[in-house]
Scaffold this active site. Structure first.
Site, PDB file in Angstrom:
ATOM      1  N   GLU A   1       2.356  -1.620  -3.134  1.00 38.59           N
ATOM      2  CA  GLU A   1       2.642  -2.344  -4.371  1.00 38.59           C
ATOM      3  C   GLU A   1       3.384  -1.473  -5.384  1.00 38.59           C
ATOM      4  O   GLU A   1       4.010  -1.991  -6.315  1.00 38.59           O
ATOM      5  CB  GLU A   1       1.337  -2.830  -5.015  1.00 38.59           C
ATOM      6  CG  GLU A   1       0.570  -3.863  -4.213  1.00 38.59           C
ATOM      7  CD  GLU A   1      -0.754  -4.196  -4.887  1.00 38.59           C
ATOM      8  OE1 GLU A   1      -0.907  -3.874  -6.091  1.00 38.59           O
ATOM      9  OE2 GLU A   1      -1.638  -4.747  -4.207  1.00 38.59           O
TER      10      GLU A   1
ATOM     11  N   ASP B   1      -9.840  13.066   2.653  1.00 31.72           N
ATOM     12  CA  ASP B   1     -10.784  14.006   3.246  1.00 31.72           C
ATOM     13  C   ASP B   1     -11.682  13.302   4.264  1.00 31.72           C
ATOM     14  O   ASP B   1     -12.164  12.196   4.021  1.00 31.72           O
ATOM     15  CB  ASP B   1     -11.642  14.615   2.121  1.00 31.72           C
ATOM     16  CG  ASP B   1     -12.585  15.677   2.606  1.00 31.72           C
ATOM     17  OD1 ASP B   1     -12.110  16.722   3.087  1.00 31.72           O
ATOM     18  OD2 ASP B   1     -13.816  15.477   2.502  1.00 31.72           O
TER      19      ASP B   1
END
Length: 574
Positions: A285, A233
């Protein structure tokens, strides 16, 4: 929807095509480059508990229904613990579910159910600001000036002889000043804190490494629970220009005369990109190709693409396309410049026509330009849109959008052809924009009304008790999902057919070239692979080439070799 037409002799696309975008190579066919992501506004989707507010179990129950749309992911607007002063975008705890919507167990069940149907779950992250009820802000209020607790937010001394004036002239997106003064423990006036939105939403201080650490913790919390990524956002607002200088332009940072958006001191600062590079490393990751999508209101497009360079975010919303007028020249320009700009950084373009912050495109396209209301929302006192024209145009615009290469975002209910609730009585409005501007701006409640599932059920099947946090318009009964499922020509079945064809024909990973045959006729005609998509935005019918019609925006589109105004078709080329 398949048929064949015999049209007057029209030259098929060939050497005259104007290429704009090449198809993705096999190496560049990650899911997010062609994704269809369906936005869910949780409080308005489905209520299983009967309290009138949609919940996570309601979403889980409808995952099989959503899977019928052949989507790749759902994006959930905020469901975190919140006082709900801005519909959850005022977060009090980023690592828990608000009891309004359920529990963490409910969330985990949703992720598992969605995964079983091949759907990823993307969550909304709000890193620019939090709720004033957040433990960190409460600690900041209780702490002395210049303390580590206060440094998590943007506190400043006021100006004037006694600090009685705000530190600068910045204005809130929701109206009024972007600063609020606090009181010291002894009751005397204290410092001011910055809030680009409501006064209950203090901005974090992203110059403080401790804020970075906090959000890395939050990212990992949700990644460990299996989310497919984050919609970020106000992604362009985290870093503010050093010194917080005055700004005479628009509060939202958009360009205006004498005040180019790139000069806005509260948006688009260079240091933001280091934040997203670090986030990208965290996502990388994890397995499963997790994604970041930016809500960044940045112009021009060449600046917006900075957010999606190869080591930053994967996607960013294309607001120029979201707001495109019913004008073929402007639409072609936006599509061309978008693809060219994003291609330069090797990122996909995203296309979107509606979301929880704008008037739904059925109502937007049904409104005459001379009656357009500035700001967000339409109300009973406004000139009402032509629903029939708006729905016809919305179906046609959607057909063209789904033929474009790149990613697509759909907003819940648009597959039903829902308009805004433009007759919503003001007493029901909850958007802080309406209240902070004294009604000058109506706010976004009209596009957030709970969905109609069953025509003859209480609250049209949204809630078994008939409760609904916002009232639904009566016209939505005829647009309910159960009725549309039975009608082969419904808007719902148009979406199903178009989305299935889009995947089957691999249009999301495809190419784009303009077909000049319709130039000057009020028509947008593009070729993606061997599909010609034609949208007639003019006032006269136009000839079509012969070929197999794969998709019609309305049942009669393409009849007798002509395409009527406000209609669209897909034609398979030889």
């Amino acid at each position: 929807m398949l048929s064949t037409i015999a049209a007057p002799s029209v030259q098929l696309p060939g050497a005259g095509l104007i290429p704009v975008h090449e198809a993705n190579s096999d190496r560049d066919r990650q899911w997010w480059r062609s994704s269809v992501i369906y936005q869910i506004y949780p409080r308005s989707f489905r209520d299983l508990r009967g309290d009138g507010i949609g919940d996570l179990p309601g979403i889980t129950a409808e995952i099989p229904t959503l899977a019928e749309l052949d989507i790749d992911a759902i994006w959930l607007s905020p469901f975190y613990v919140s006082p709900q002063k801005d519909a959850g975008y005022d977060v009090a705890d980023y690592c828990d579910v608000d009891p309004l919507f359920g529990t963490l167990h409910d969330f985990d069940n949703l992720v598992t159910t969605a995964k079983n149907h091949g759907i990823r779950v993307i969550v909304d992250l709000v890193p620019n600001h939090c709720s004033d009820q957040h433990a960190l802000f409460q600690a900041a209020l209780a702490a002395p000036e210049n303390s580590p607790a206060r440094d998590m937010f943007i506190f400043r001394n006021g100006t004037g002889e006694h600090g009685e004036n705000p530190p600068n002239n910045w204005q809130s997106h929701f109206g009024g000043p972007a600063w609020t003064r606090v009181r010291n423990p002894d009751g005397t006036p204290g410092q001011w804190y910055l809030h680009l939105f409501d006064s209950s939403q203090p901005d974090f201080n992203w110059d403080n490494p401790a804020v970075h650490d906090e959000f890395e913790r939050i990212l990992r919390f949700w990644l460990d629970r299996g989310v497919g990524g984050f919609r970020v956002d106000v992604a362009h607002a985290l870093i503010k220009k050093s010194g917080l200088p005055d700004w005479g332009g628009r509060a939202d940072g958009a360009s205006s005369e004498g005040f180019p958006g790139e000069a806005a001191p509260m948006f688009g600062q260079a240091g933001i990109h280091d934040i997203y590079r670090s986030w990208r490393k965290i996502l990388d990751e994890y397995d499963g190709d997790r994604v970041l999508c930016a809500e960044a209101t940045i112009d021009p497009l060449d600046r917006l693409t900075d957010w999606v360079r190869s080591d930053e975010m994967h996607q960013t919303f294309n607001f120029a396309y979201l707001h495109h007028p019913w004008d073929p020249n402007e639409l072609r320009r936006i599509i061309t410049t978008s693809l060219e700009a994003f291609d330069k950084v090797g990122a996909p373009t995203t296309w979107v026509l509606s979301n929880h912050d704008v008037v739904r495109h059925v109502s937007r396209f049904g409104q005459a330009p001379e009656h357009a209301r500035p700001g967000d929302g339409l109300g009973p006192e406004d000139f009402q849109p032509d629903h029939e024209r708006g729905l016809r145009r919305a179906r046609a615009a959607t057909a063209l959008m789904l033929a474009l290469p790149g990613g697509v975002y759909l907003y819940q209910g648009e597959e039903l052809g829902l308009p805004d609730h433009t007759m919503l009585e003001h007493v029901h409005r909850q958007d802080p924009t309406y209240h902070r501007t004294g009604g000058e701006r109506l706010g976004r409640d009209g596009c957030r009304v709970p969905l109609p599932w069953q025509a003859d059920a209480p609250s049209y099947g949204f809630s078994s008790t008939g409760n609904s946090w916002l009232p639904q318009p009566e016209q939505w009964r005829g647009l309910s999902r159960d009725l549309q499922q039975q009608d082969p020509d419904s808007t719902l079945n148009l979406y199903r057919d178009a989305l299935a064809l889009r995947r089957e024909l691999n249009l999301g990973h495809g190419s784009l070239a303009w077909w000049p045959e319709h130039d000057g006729k009020g028509v947008v005609s593009l070729v993606n692979g061997n599909v010609l998509a034609v949208l007639n935005m003019g006032s006269e019918s136009v000839e079509l080439p012969s070929g197999e019609i794969l998709l019609r925006s309305i049942p009669e589109a393409g009849s007798n070799g002509f395409l009527a105004p406000d209609a669209a078709v897909w034609i398979r080329l030889a």
